[in-house]
Every structure is written in structure tokens, then in C-alpha cells.
Write an enzyme that holds these catalytic residues in place. Structure first.
Site, PDB file in Angstrom:
ATOM      1  N   CYS A  75       0.629  -1.268  -0.123  1.00  0.00           N
ATOM      2  CA  CYS A  75      -0.310   0.081  -0.135  1.00  0.00           C
ATOM      3  C   CYS A  75       0.958   1.282  -0.204  1.00  0.00           C
ATOM      4  O   CYS A  75       1.860   1.744   0.720  1.00  0.00           O
ATOM      5  CB  CYS A  75      -0.748   0.218   1.235  1.00  0.00           C
ATOM      6  SG  CYS A  75      -1.911   1.578   1.361  1.00  0.00           S
ATOM      7  N   HIS A 161      -1.777  -4.805 -10.464  1.00  0.00           N
ATOM      8  CA  HIS A 161      -2.912  -3.765 -11.093  1.00  0.00           C
ATOM      9  C   HIS A 161      -3.327  -3.818 -12.525  1.00  0.00           C
ATOM     10  O   HIS A 161      -2.323  -4.691 -13.040  1.00  0.00           O
ATOM     11  CB  HIS A 161      -1.748  -2.365 -11.228  1.00  0.00           C
ATOM     12  CG  HIS A 161      -1.715  -1.755  -9.494  1.00  0.00           C
ATOM     13  ND1 HIS A 161      -2.383  -1.626  -8.744  1.00  0.00           N
ATOM     14  CD2 HIS A 161      -0.866  -1.873  -8.813  1.00  0.00           C
ATOM     15  CE1 HIS A 161      -2.666  -0.698  -8.095  1.00  0.00           C
ATOM     16  NE2 HIS A 161      -1.473  -1.504  -7.370  1.00  0.00           N
ATOM     17  N   GLU A 210     -10.026   0.355  -6.275  1.00  0.00           N
ATOM     18  CA  GLU A 210      -9.620  -0.387  -5.836  1.00  0.00           C
ATOM     19  C   GLU A 210      -9.815  -1.845  -5.135  1.00  0.00           C
ATOM     20  O   GLU A 210     -11.493  -1.942  -5.038  1.00  0.00           O
ATOM     21  CB  GLU A 210      -9.107   0.038  -4.409  1.00  0.00           C
ATOM     22  CG  GLU A 210      -7.783   1.419  -4.570  1.00  0.00           C
ATOM     23  CD  GLU A 210      -7.336   1.456  -3.383  1.00  0.00           C
ATOM     24  OE1 GLU A 210      -6.953   0.674  -2.558  1.00  0.00           O
ATOM     25  OE2 GLU A 210      -6.847   2.396  -3.283  1.00  0.00           O
ATOM     26  N   CYS A 219      -3.756   6.419  -5.263  1.00  0.00           N
ATOM     27  CA  CYS A 219      -3.802   4.720  -4.082  1.00  0.00           C
ATOM     28  C   CYS A 219      -2.413   4.825  -5.016  1.00  0.00           C
ATOM     29  O   CYS A 219      -2.297   5.052  -6.284  1.00  0.00           O
ATOM     30  CB  CYS A 219      -4.492   4.067  -5.901  1.00  0.00           C
ATOM     31  SG  CYS A 219      -3.979   2.245  -5.965  1.00  0.00           S
ATOM     32  N   GLY A 222      -1.482   2.436  -7.361  1.00  0.00           N
ATOM     33  CA  GLY A 222      -1.732   1.488  -8.640  1.00  0.00           C
ATOM     34  C   GLY A 222      -1.100   3.369  -9.324  1.00  0.00           C
ATOM     35  O   GLY A 222      -0.909   3.097 -10.651  1.00  0.00           O
TER      36      GLY A 222
HETATM   37  N1  LIG Z   1      -6.168  -2.348  -2.243  1.00  0.00           N
HETATM   38  C1  LIG Z   1      -5.149  -2.662  -2.579  1.00  0.00           C
HETATM   39  C2  LIG Z   1      -4.100  -2.306  -1.017  1.00  0.00           C
HETATM   40  C3  LIG Z   1      -3.654  -0.346  -1.156  1.00  0.00           C
HETATM   41  C4  LIG Z   1      -3.415   0.108  -1.859  1.00  0.00           C
HETATM   42  C5  LIG Z   1      -3.456   1.818  -2.364  1.00  0.00           C
HETATM   43  N2  LIG Z   1      -4.374   2.326  -0.899  1.00  0.00           N
HETATM   44  C6  LIG Z   1      -2.381   2.246  -2.628  1.00  0.00           C
HETATM   45  O1  LIG Z   1      -1.988   3.619  -1.693  1.00  0.00           O
HETATM   46  O2  LIG Z   1      -1.148   1.148  -3.194  1.00  0.00           O
HETATM   47  C7  LIG Z   1      -4.719  -4.058  -3.214  1.00  0.00           C
HETATM   48  O3  LIG Z   1      -5.902  -4.579  -2.460  1.00  0.00           O
HETATM   49  O4  LIG Z   1      -3.628  -3.929  -3.586  1.00  0.00           O
END
Ligand SMILES: N[C@H](CCC[C@H](N)C(=O)O)C(=O)O
Length: 276
Positions: A75, A161, A210, A219, A222
Site C-alpha cells: 500500500c 494492477h 481498488e 492509490c 496504482g
Molecule cells: N487495495 C490495494 C491495497 C491498497 C493500495 C492503495 N491504497 C495504495 O495506496 O497503494 C490492494 O488490494 O492491492
């Protein structure tokens, strides 16, 4: 169990931070969902639990749980908030930190003001390591979704991703297409879905649906994954500004095998206790 927490965010991607070093904390998917619930709990996109490291090279370990209770590998916005959190709680006096996640080791640098820079490690493009079902590794892939075919990029930043290029990110079908691609069978561990509008070789706009949460205001992984995909296609330079609904991240990547660096803010909103 009465547990202290800090509420933080990275460009509006919000977190409940838990210090699992000074407190005994036992989490379950149900407890995570309740903490994250914006009516029955505190409300957040992810819950981040700080623990002592297993890796002797690391200063800390931190675990990442999506609002749906699932534990994930990385994250980006959370990493910046983690660094600010351990510093502000005086769990460390260091400005450069190594933190262990289930997606690998991250190196963080606390900068002046609210800025934190994170070495996110090298992106992974090999489909089976993303994981993404594909015959071979390619710059982009055709993905059929309910009878319509889309061109996507597939990149892992420790977490998976999918990235789509769009003409106008404001009009992108984030809420219609995001949930369909999130659970697409070619992504066996589901996937985060980014919609990227390129404005120049050094600036782009991004919205992300997400995995395990829905659309967030930002994100970090992301932004890294989207930059890598567009850079691979020769559309972006090595240093770019990615504008997300919650604000701007600076991403640097010079090519395959090199680490991606992300720089952005980490903000503390309030502290409190929750009964778990
Ligand atoms: N939802 C993402 C985790 C959090 C990623 C995001 N909040 C960031 O800042 O990278 C997943 O399931 O891989």
C-alpha cells in the site's frame, strides 16, 4: 479490548493506523470490516497494523488490510503514513526506515513538512507473478469483459494492477468497469483497476477502483503501476506527476529492473480509542 489508533490519510486514501508493538492486538476479517465501516466503526479504506520485524534488515513490519477484511501485499499511500506514524509515536528516531511487508521490503525517507519518499522496489511484469493469466509477457493485453474487449496493462507493485488508458479520466467508466475487472477470472487474486489519462510526457491523471475497497481518492501503488505501464509504452518520461482525485504524487522510474520511487504527503487527522 480497548485499542489506541491514529486516523491518517495519503491524499484522501484513508487509514486506521494500529500500533501492534506497544499494544496486544488480535485482528480478524470481521474486526477489520467493523473498524473500516464508515457507520459502525471508525471508517477507512485500509487498516494498517505496525509490528516488530521478522527480517533482521527491517526496522518494522506493517500489515495491510483492505476494508473488506482481506490482507494484501502493499500500500503506497499507507507506507508514507506508516513512516509518519512510527516517527510521531516515537517508535523510532530514524528518518530513513526499512519496512517489511508481505509484498517485500520498502525503503522510506521522511522529508521536510508532510512529504515522505518511498522506494517501492522494482515493478513485476511477468504475468504469472502478478498474477495474471496470459500466454506470454507483453506491453499490453486484450481483456474481454462481458462481450467487450479492452486493452490493459498488467503490473505488480507487490499487489496486482490492471491499467487502462482513457481520453478523459472524469468520464471514465470507473464504477461500471472497475468492479467487473476487479474480479475478472484472468486475475486469480483479483486486481486493482487504474484509469489513466496522459496529458504530457511528464503529467497524467489517474482514478483507481481498488481491490477490496472500491474507488479511492488516491492509490499509491496504482500511480506507480500506471506510470510503469505508460513508460513501457514510451508515453511517459522517467519522472512524472500523477494527479489523483485527492492530490498529486511524484513518481520516478528509469526502466525495467529499476526501483519505482514515489513521493507524496502523509497526514494525521486524529487519535482515539476503539473497543474491539
Ligand atoms: N487495495 C490495494 C491495497 C491498497 C493500495 C492503495 N491504497 C495504495 O495506496 O497503494 C490492494 O488490494 O492491492
Amino acid at each position: 479490548m480497548r485499542v489506541k489508533f491514529s486516523k491518517m490519510h495519503g491524499l484522501g486514501n484513508d487509514f486506521v493506523m494500529l500500533d501492534g508493538i506497544s499494544q496486544r492486538i488480535r485482528l480478524s476479517p470481521d474486526k477489520i470490516r467493523r473498524i473500516a465501516d464508515r457507520y459502525l466503526g471508525i471508517g477507512c479504506d485500509q487498516v494498517l497494523l505496525v509490528e516488530s520485524p521478522r527480517d533482521p534488515d527491517a526496522d518494522f513490519r506493517y500489515r495491510i488490510f483492505n476494508a473488506d477484511g482481506s490482507e494484501v501485499e502493499n500500500c503506497g499511500n499507507g507506507a508514507r503514513c506508516f513512516a509518519r506514524f512510527v516517527r510521531d509515536r516515537r517508535l523510532t528516531g530514524k528518518k530513513r526506515l526499512k519496512v517489511e511487508t508481505s509484498g517485500g521490503l520498502l525503503q522510506l525517507k521522511l522529508m521536510d513538512g508532510d512529504q515522505v519518499s518511498v522506494d517501492m522496489g522494482a515493478p513485476v511484469l511477468e504475468p504469472e507473478q502478478i498474477p495474471f493469466n496470459a500466454d506470454r509477457c507483453a506491453e499490453s493485453y486484450l481483456l474481454e469483459v462481458h462481450g467487450e474487449t479492452f486493452t490493459i496493462g498488467a503490473v505488480s507493485m507487490g499487489n496486482p494492477h490492471a491499467v487502462l488508458l482513457v481520453e478523459n479520466v472524469q468520464e471514465a467508466p470507473v464504477t461500471q468497469l472497475g468492479p467487473l475487472i476487479e474480479v475478472h477470472p484472468r486475475f486469480p487474486q483479483k486486481v486493482n483497476v487504474g484509469f489513466l489519462q496522459i496529458n504530457s510526457r511528464s503529467q497524467a491523471q489517474l482514478r483507481v477502483f481498488e481491490r477490496g475497497v472500491g474507488e479511492t481518492r488516491a492509490c499509491g501503488t496504482g500511480a506507480c503501476a500506471a506510470m510503469v505501464y505508460a513508460h513501457q509504452r514510451g508515453l511517459l518520461d522517467d519522472q512524472v506527476g500523477i494527479q489523483l482525485p485527492g492530490g498529486n504524487l511524484t513518481i520516478h522510474w528509469s526502466g525495467p529492473g529499476q526501483p519505482v520511487t514515489m513521493t507524496g504527503p502523509a497526514t494525521t487527522v486524529f487519535h482515539g480509542h476503539i473497543i474491539l
